[in-house]
Design an enzyme around this catalytic site. Structure first.
Site, PDB file in Angstrom:
ATOM      1  N   ASP A 643       0.850  -1.159   0.061  1.00  0.00           N
ATOM      2  CA  ASP A 643       0.229   0.025  -0.004  1.00  0.00           C
ATOM      3  C   ASP A 643       0.743   1.082   0.118  1.00  0.00           C
ATOM      4  O   ASP A 643       2.118   1.168   0.222  1.00  0.00           O
ATOM      5  CB  ASP A 643      -0.911   0.013   1.262  1.00  0.00           C
ATOM      6  CG  ASP A 643      -2.038   1.091   0.904  1.00  0.00           C
ATOM      7  OD1 ASP A 643      -2.233   1.653  -0.003  1.00  0.00           O
ATOM      8  OD2 ASP A 643      -2.976   1.169   1.752  1.00  0.00           O
ATOM      9  N   GLU A 681       8.528   5.298 -10.563  1.00  0.00           N
ATOM     10  CA  GLU A 681       7.950   3.894 -10.325  1.00  0.00           C
ATOM     11  C   GLU A 681       8.079   3.352  -8.994  1.00  0.00           C
ATOM     12  O   GLU A 681       9.299   3.530  -8.354  1.00  0.00           O
ATOM     13  CB  GLU A 681       8.156   2.829 -11.305  1.00  0.00           C
ATOM     14  CG  GLU A 681       7.806   3.514 -12.679  1.00  0.00           C
ATOM     15  CD  GLU A 681       7.926   2.254 -13.956  1.00  0.00           C
ATOM     16  OE1 GLU A 681       8.227   1.154 -13.418  1.00  0.00           O
ATOM     17  OE2 GLU A 681       7.770   2.454 -15.238  1.00  0.00           O
ATOM     18  N   ASP A 713      -2.904  -2.842  -2.813  1.00  0.00           N
ATOM     19  CA  ASP A 713      -3.919  -1.884  -2.538  1.00  0.00           C
ATOM     20  C   ASP A 713      -3.340  -0.532  -2.868  1.00  0.00           C
ATOM     21  O   ASP A 713      -2.263  -0.528  -3.584  1.00  0.00           O
ATOM     22  CB  ASP A 713      -3.908  -1.892  -1.110  1.00  0.00           C
ATOM     23  CG  ASP A 713      -5.514  -1.427  -0.620  1.00  0.00           C
ATOM     24  OD1 ASP A 713      -6.140  -0.738  -1.519  1.00  0.00           O
ATOM     25  OD2 ASP A 713      -5.827  -1.543   0.523  1.00  0.00           O
ATOM     26  N   HIS A 848      -0.679  -0.369   5.067  1.00  0.00           N
ATOM     27  CA  HIS A 848      -1.174   0.880   5.455  1.00  0.00           C
ATOM     28  C   HIS A 848      -0.820   1.584   6.660  1.00  0.00           C
ATOM     29  O   HIS A 848      -0.415   2.642   6.617  1.00  0.00           O
ATOM     30  CB  HIS A 848      -2.857   0.920   5.113  1.00  0.00           C
ATOM     31  CG  HIS A 848      -3.417   2.067   5.662  1.00  0.00           C
ATOM     32  ND1 HIS A 848      -3.227   3.164   4.797  1.00  0.00           N
ATOM     33  CD2 HIS A 848      -4.081   2.425   6.656  1.00  0.00           C
ATOM     34  CE1 HIS A 848      -4.028   3.944   5.482  1.00  0.00           C
ATOM     35  NE2 HIS A 848      -4.433   3.666   6.716  1.00  0.00           N
TER      36      HIS A 848
END
Length: 873
Positions: A643, A681, A713, A848
């Site tokens: 994430d 990237e 995610d 996250h």
């Protein structure tokens, strides 16, 4: 952007010829320079803010001339002019249009993506079928004008004079014409007279394409038609969605207004074209931005008002109700007032106050208010709008909820009463919405002209409920688990953790006024530890005389040693700078797991046992322990979560969090983070992270994983193609290089999306309820070009549950769809910060939490000594 939008953008970039009023400050004369901060600002409003010091005024520089604008040298580009030809070929020439289409990423070996396990469950979903006449096609025509016409508005007017030939039903964006029927000739020529100078214009209409219903271009035309339909039923577009201001609900005690609306999209699904419609709400202030500024001035002292305004309002989104448009507040210009003059496109000079009177019949009440500055976005600059837009605070309304409002339980409760719509109410609202569309006479005529119609009711489809998972703690003690509510918190009391960690050498830091809470917490932790299998010794106590940041850091430096297992701090408030300083010290400078507890959390003694239990579980996880586990039948499996989160300290930089499982039960994890910039990237730093994860896995297990499943995610709607075409090959190459030449693991990459508009309702007699956790939908509303499914994994007691969308964009694991769906559901049980299931697989949530901690607080790579523990919980 739609075809119509792109044509409009090109028209503006060339320079429109019609004389119409523009927004203040939108395109002033090329020689006008942005205002510089003044040392002697204009007087402030009477009784209002004092004279500004120039702080927070618009800071701009000289703009570079745009292509095509004279540079001031006076040179004429003779060579370029000599190469231009006159006629229909070069004039009005357009580039081929690129229509966005989703990548086809369904694995070639997969013939059927539907699972079979679990019990059947009929559900209702928020989709309406778009019905069309048999053998329906859309005909695309290219339209050229000779002599060429730059103005899109004039192009449309000239073409619309031939309604007898084209029919009443059509879509034209200035260059491309769409018709529901085919004209008699392949190339049709007609003539129109331009009224401004009586010149005859030749219009050439050429058939370029016959589009089937499944074409991506047709989907865009469908959505253009539907936007017309929404306008016919008097819905107003604000941002991307449509709202009905007439149905707004006021919450006077908080000076808020909730405006209901709908999120809609038409797309191609498994067998049909469907309209997805969901309820949306726009929360706006009842008072104006100027009212809020005056309130802030009454609270401010001296010149701090200007800084307070910038701090509170810059970055917020405001709505101008006279045109229902939203703008971002980028700055305030304290030197300009509503009598500031600017030029219209026809070079007429007009003041801002006169502009609003002329264009919207609005009388400006406060002539001493400063101006709001909204700078152009990248897409505005591409359209040729390079100058800032000036707005009046008196006419701006702040949208959304402030951080203070979100922290207020009363505000969120009152707002939630209007925004948390249960399944039955949502179904009733959507049914009324489609009835309003189908019963409107204008809409009927429009839809019949296109040969289209919407179904009368929401779709019903068959879902499945996955088998219930068994949750285990120490000695295979099984937790009681009801799939209806997916919560086993009550049954966890007295159960031992599967891998408890003894807390023998730890430090607790608190201020003198928190001494009582600290002692109560230590005593309660010592009591809740043994039933869970933890032995918690007495800590090293450090009592501070004040709550300054330096005092906390000095104490930690003094008492944290290499033998310290944990540092626990009790904070009087949740001040971000203090929390950031402590986390940076404990995660970067002196690596040690840390726990911060706010005094308010410990203030209610009757809840202290429950709070201490949750803190003890967190401490166990941060020290490397495990709380519960599930049956994981796959051997030598590594599950990875990825994430990203935007770094709050540096613009254009984001943090990527990478989490990888290290054991058979998927309960121990290795974590790393990587920093990336806007044009960089994610793979540039991901290779290092994955190499470290594979090395750690080999160190723990003695072998490399045979299967690697990546849950990705943080992928937006338009980023799927970039992930599929760029990240997937690099990720596969990364695994092979990191594991050696002969290492070729079986890999699956799954994109996880939470922000979706799909909803499912389970029938319970005559009413509709939320489906229970474990509900899987893999048909009808999934995409034929994807290997995707929806999973409801969490329990929701208020409002309507939002499913999570899983899209397997790469798969060489050989797992059946049932296995992939069951694994995703299992991983939703393994997040140790919540005694129940969550919306996404645990590695995604851990990733996250890691990216959030680094991006919000420490802004550096955490120390590698903490990489094998969940220190970021």
């Amino acid at each position: 952007m739609s075809g119509r939008g792109r044509a409009r953008a090109r028209g503006r970039a060339r320079g429109a010829s019609e004389d119409q009023a523009r927004r203040p400050g939108e395109q002033p004369a090329p020689q006008q320079q942005p205002p510089q901060p003044s040392s002697a600002p204009a007087p402030a409003p009477a009784g209002g803010p004092p004279a500004a010091s120039g702080r927070a005024s618009y800071r701009g520089g000289a703009k570079e001339p745009r292509p095509g604008i004279a540079s001031g040298s006076g040179d004429v580009p003779a060579d370029a002019l000599s190469k231009m030809s006159i006629g229909t070929k070069d004039a009005g020439e357009r580039r081929d249009r690129l229509f966005y289409s989703d990548p086809e990423c369904k694995p070639a070996w997969l013939s059927d993506k539907r699972g079979t396990s679990g019990r059947a469950l009929p559900v209702v979903t928020n989709y309406f079928k778009l019905e069309m006449t048999p053998d329906w096609h859309l005909y695309q025509y290219d339209v050229k004008f000779n002599p060429p016409i730059d103005s899109r508005k004039m192009r449309m007017a000239l073409l619309m004079t031939h309604e007898n030939l084209l029919g009443r039903t059509k879509a034209f964006d200035g260059m491309i014409l769409y018709l529901p029927h085919r004209l008699q000739e392949q190339v049709t020529e007609v003539f129109s007279v331009r009224k401004t100078d009586d010149v005859q214009i030749r219009i050439t209409i050429t058939l370029t394409n016959e589009l089937p219903p499944s074409s991506p271009q047709v989907m865009q035309v469908y959505n253009i038609i539907f936007r017309r339909v929404l306008a016919m039923i008097e819905m107003k577009q604000i941002g991307r969605n449509y709202f009905n201001p007439a149905l707004s609900v006021d919450i006077p005690q908080h000076k808020l207004t909730v405006m209901p609306g709908f999120v809609t999209a038409i797309a191609r699904y498994e067998t049909d074209t469907l309209l997805c419609a969901d309820i949306s709400h726009k929360i706006i202030r009842s008072d104006t931005l100027l009212d809020l500024m005056y309130e802030l001035y009454q609270q401010a002292r001296g010149d701090s008002f200007y800084d307070d305004c910038v701090r509170k309002f810059v970055g917020s989104i405001v709505l101008t109700r006279y045109n229902n448009k939203t703008y971002r507040v980028d700055d305030f210009d304290w030197d300009k007032r509503p009598d500031h003059s600017f030029k219209l496109r026809n070079d007429t000079t007009i003041t801002i106050a006169e502009y609003y009177k002329k264009s919207y019949n609005i009388e400006v009440k406060d002539m001493n208010q400063p101006l709001v500055v909204s700078r152009p976005k990248k897409k505005d600059i591409r359209m040729g709008r390079t100058e800032p837009i000036f707005l009046l605070p008196e006419l701006c309304t702040v949208t959304g909820l402030s951080d203070e409002a979100r922290a207020d339980f009363g505000v969120m409760k009152d707002v939630g009463a209007h925004t948390r719509v249960p399944p039955e109410g949502r179904n009733r609202t959507l049914q009324g919405f489609i009835n309003q569309i189908n019963q409107n006479e204008k809409v009927k005529a429009e839809m019949q002209g296109w040969g289209l119609a919407f179904s009368q009711t929401l779709m019903t489809l068959n879902a499945r409920v996955a088998p219930q998972e068994n949750i285990y703690q120490k000695n295979n003690a099984q937790l009681s688990y009801r799939q209806e509510d997916a919560d086993w918190s009550r049954d966890m009391r007295g159960k031992q953790l599967i891998t408890p960690v003894n807390l023998e050498n730890w430090v607790i830091v608190f201020t003198r006024r928190n001494s009582a809470q600290a002692q109560d917490l230590v005593q309660t932790l010592s009591r809740v530890g043994p039933p869970m299998g933890m032995r918690i010794n007495s800590p090293t106590i450090c009592e501070l005389q004040d709550d300054r940041n330096d005092s906390y850091i000095t104490a930690l430096k003094q008492y944290v040693t290499p033998q310290t297992q944990l540092a626990l701090t009790i904070l009087p408030t949740n001040r971000k700078d203090r929390y950031d300083a402590i986390k940076k010290f404990c995660c970067v400078d002196h690596p040690v797991p840390s726990q911060c507890v706010v005094q308010r959390t410990l203030s209610k003694k009757q809840m202290l046992m429950s709070v201490a239990t949750k803190i003890a579980i967190q401490l166990n996880c941060k020290l490397g322990g495990e709380v519960w586990c599930l049956d994981i039948p796959l051997k030598n499996l590594m599950v990875v979560g990825i994430d990203s989160y935007h770094d709050s300290s540096k613009k254009g930089r984001s943090v990527g969090g990478v989490i990888a499982s290290m054991n058979q039960a998927l309960t121990r994890y290795y974590s790393r983070c990587t920093f990336q910039h806007s044009m960089q990237e994610l793979m540039d730093g991901l290779k290092v992270c994955m190499k470290g994860a594979l090395e750690k896995y080999h160190e723990v297990n003695g072998v490399l994983p045979e299967r690697i499943i990546v849950f990705r995610d943080g992928v937006g709607d338009g980023q799927l193609r970039a992930v599929f075409e760029h990240e997937v090959p690099q990720l596969n190459e990364c695994f092979k290089r990191s594991g050696g030449q002969d290492y070729n693991p079986k890999v699956a990459i799954v994109v996880v999306k939470k922000r979706i508009n799909t909803r499912f309702f389970a029938r319970s007699g005559p009413s509709l309820n939320n489906p229970c956790p474990g509900t899987i939908v893999d048909t009808t509303v999934t995409r034929p070009i994807w290997y995707d499914f929806f999973l409801v994994s969490q329990s929701v007691r208020q409002g309507t549950v939002t499913p999570t969308h899983y899209n397997v964009i790469w798969d060489t694991t050989g797992l059946k769809p049932d296995h992939m769906q069951r694994l995703a559901y299992k991983m939703c049980h393994l997040y140790y910060n919540w005694p129940g299931t969550i919306r996404v697989p645990a590695p995604c949530q851990y990733a996250h939490k890691l990216a959030f901690l680094v991006g919000q607080s420490i802004h550096k790579d955490p120390h590698m000594a903490l990489s094998d523990r969940l220190y970021f919980l």
